[in-house]
Design an enzyme around this catalytic site. Sequence first.
Site, PDB file in Angstrom:
ATOM      1  N   GLY A 159       0.817  -1.157   0.100  1.00 33.40           N
ATOM      2  CA  GLY A 159      -0.175   0.120  -0.055  1.00 33.40           C
ATOM      3  C   GLY A 159       0.788   1.346   0.019  1.00 33.40           C
ATOM      4  O   GLY A 159       2.095   1.250  -0.408  1.00 33.40           O
ATOM      5  N   GLY A 160       0.163   2.282   0.395  1.00 29.31           N
ATOM      6  CA  GLY A 160       1.029   3.494   0.505  1.00 29.31           C
ATOM      7  C   GLY A 160       0.067   4.938  -0.079  1.00 29.31           C
ATOM      8  O   GLY A 160       0.731   5.674  -0.773  1.00 29.31           O
ATOM      9  N   ALA A 161      -1.157   4.602  -0.213  1.00 24.81           N
ATOM     10  CA  ALA A 161      -2.062   5.808  -0.737  1.00 24.81           C
ATOM     11  C   ALA A 161      -1.588   6.021  -2.164  1.00 24.81           C
ATOM     12  O   ALA A 161      -2.160   7.024  -2.647  1.00 24.81           O
ATOM     13  CB  ALA A 161      -2.015   7.120   0.288  1.00 24.81           C
ATOM     14  N   GLN A 230      -2.412  -4.973   0.055  1.00 25.20           N
ATOM     15  CA  GLN A 230      -2.752  -4.356   1.285  1.00 25.20           C
ATOM     16  C   GLN A 230      -2.926  -2.752   1.108  1.00 25.20           C
ATOM     17  O   GLN A 230      -2.351  -1.987   0.390  1.00 25.20           O
ATOM     18  CB  GLN A 230      -1.236  -4.312   2.571  1.00 25.20           C
ATOM     19  CG  GLN A 230      -1.807  -3.804   3.711  1.00 25.20           C
ATOM     20  CD  GLN A 230      -1.312  -2.307   3.807  1.00 25.20           C
ATOM     21  OE1 GLN A 230      -0.392  -1.980   3.092  1.00 25.20           O
ATOM     22  NE2 GLN A 230      -1.918  -1.609   4.789  1.00 25.20           N
ATOM     23  N   SER A 231      -4.088  -2.379   1.633  1.00 27.27           N
ATOM     24  CA  SER A 231      -4.519  -1.179   1.494  1.00 27.27           C
ATOM     25  C   SER A 231      -4.735  -0.592  -0.214  1.00 27.27           C
ATOM     26  O   SER A 231      -5.530  -1.027  -0.775  1.00 27.27           O
ATOM     27  CB  SER A 231      -3.535   0.022   2.091  1.00 27.27           C
ATOM     28  OG  SER A 231      -4.004   1.374   2.497  1.00 27.27           O
ATOM     29  N   ALA A 232      -3.801   0.537  -0.455  1.00 30.06           N
ATOM     30  CA  ALA A 232      -3.949   0.726  -2.144  1.00 30.06           C
ATOM     31  C   ALA A 232      -3.666  -0.489  -2.930  1.00 30.06           C
ATOM     32  O   ALA A 232      -4.038  -0.785  -3.916  1.00 30.06           O
ATOM     33  CB  ALA A 232      -2.924   1.964  -2.202  1.00 30.06           C
ATOM     34  N   ASP A 332     -11.054   0.700  11.229  1.00 29.71           N
ATOM     35  CA  ASP A 332     -10.006   1.098  10.260  1.00 29.71           C
ATOM     36  C   ASP A 332     -10.809   2.517   9.988  1.00 29.71           C
ATOM     37  O   ASP A 332     -12.027   2.464   9.316  1.00 29.71           O
ATOM     38  CB  ASP A 332     -10.200   0.357   9.110  1.00 29.71           C
ATOM     39  CG  ASP A 332      -9.056   0.706   7.974  1.00 29.71           C
ATOM     40  OD1 ASP A 332      -9.047   2.016   8.001  1.00 29.71           O
ATOM     41  OD2 ASP A 332      -8.571  -0.076   7.353  1.00 29.71           O
ATOM     42  N   HIS A 364      -6.194   0.619  10.568  1.00 28.54           N
ATOM     43  CA  HIS A 364      -5.607   0.293   9.202  1.00 28.54           C
ATOM     44  C   HIS A 364      -4.446  -0.370   9.322  1.00 28.54           C
ATOM     45  O   HIS A 364      -4.054  -1.060   8.206  1.00 28.54           O
ATOM     46  CB  HIS A 364      -5.499   1.604   8.533  1.00 28.54           C
ATOM     47  CG  HIS A 364      -5.387   1.591   7.058  1.00 28.54           C
ATOM     48  ND1 HIS A 364      -6.433   1.192   6.294  1.00 28.54           N
ATOM     49  CD2 HIS A 364      -4.435   1.971   6.310  1.00 28.54           C
ATOM     50  CE1 HIS A 364      -6.031   1.075   5.131  1.00 28.54           C
ATOM     51  NE2 HIS A 364      -4.712   1.517   5.031  1.00 28.54           N
TER      52      HIS A 364
END
Length: 423
Positions: A159-161, A230-232, A332, A364
């Site tokens: 991830g990492g936006a 994960q995430s983004a 989250d 999150h």
Amino acid sequence: MASMSPPIHDLRQHDETATHFYLDVRCLICRFLGFIFGTETFGNHQQQQFPRKPENMERQSSFSRDFGHAAAETYLITRLTFTLLRYLGVGYRWYTRLVALACYALLLMPGFLQVAYCYFFSSQVRRSIVYGDQPRNRLDLYLPTNTNGPKPVVVFVTGGAWIIGYKAWGSLLGLQLAERDIIVACVDYRNFPQGTISDMVKDVSQGISFVCNLIDRFGGDPNRIYLMGQSAGAHISACVLLEQAIKESRGESTTWSVSQIKAYFGLSGGYNLFNLVDHFHNRGLYRSIFLSIMEGEESFEQFSPEVRIKDPRNREAASFLPPIKLFHGTSDYSIPSDASINLVEALKGVGAEAEVILYEGKSHTDLFLQDPLRGGKDDLFDHVVSVIHAGDEEALAKDASAPPRKRLVLEILLRLARHISPF
């Protein structure tokens, strides 16, 4: 009023509260210094130029070439960072979030340093293997010490936006899974503003293709590959997986097959851009930059797996999808757990095999960062390993007798970090 527009489309306004994501891009400068330690390549996947044996894969580049590569990447990231900052400005919220992020990283630094040491100096890690022709088309491999027989493989997308993602963010997961005789390939991809969502999807798909076609040269089993994001990274990898399934359902030619992916694990991801942009807007976060990353609202449907799978034209693709397992914390606030719940409901509605596992009170970053740093028993980690090793009695027996994972950060520091986390 005349203005000078940067090479970034659809930046319509200064979003004062968005800039905490942008300055974080400056941390990317540091990571490129890792190239100074030397890197490995494995040819250009796009051009199909592969060596015949693994022992020929190591680069014979000089120190000066590695330093030059690091300098070029540093210059690129610095230029892109100042381009963003020039058009976004700064504000009070930005400063407070930046301070919170710095304190958060400082509290977890004891764990980060231990993982970083292994990342750079462990013989189990093959860093920066080239899989394509773009600067960010590289991946890291985490290899088990046990080389008996082909190993299952996890392709992990960090991830990492969509802005500060980097393959090394998956080091902790990669090292821990390698201890369970699982190969991990952490795929890097272009971040914004170096690329937008279509570039990210293209890069990740190319990285998966590399693994599917060549992982046997590293001791991996091409018939036991698992995709995880994960995430983004969960959003991007879900887009890639669905796009591949749609192509195969239409009989289009592809360089890898969905059938090679035995399961998909999505961790704390967002899968509906229409809902995400509203969520970010309500929290006062980077609406304008989100629109630019996602190439405008006209692209939301294409890059929203939850929406796209409901399209009658894509219903047939559901039968091509592997089992899908989504994990999410109920606390989250960066991406609400409804994102995973809604995607699972949409998938089940078209006949796909899917389930969501919720972790009460988890944030999150708890599932991916704080819990692994805490060591000991980790329900999410154990669940993923049990799925990968299902049917392998010897591996399951070794998992059952494996010692508890080492604690890397004191509990008091983990609690403080969670309290001040900007995520």
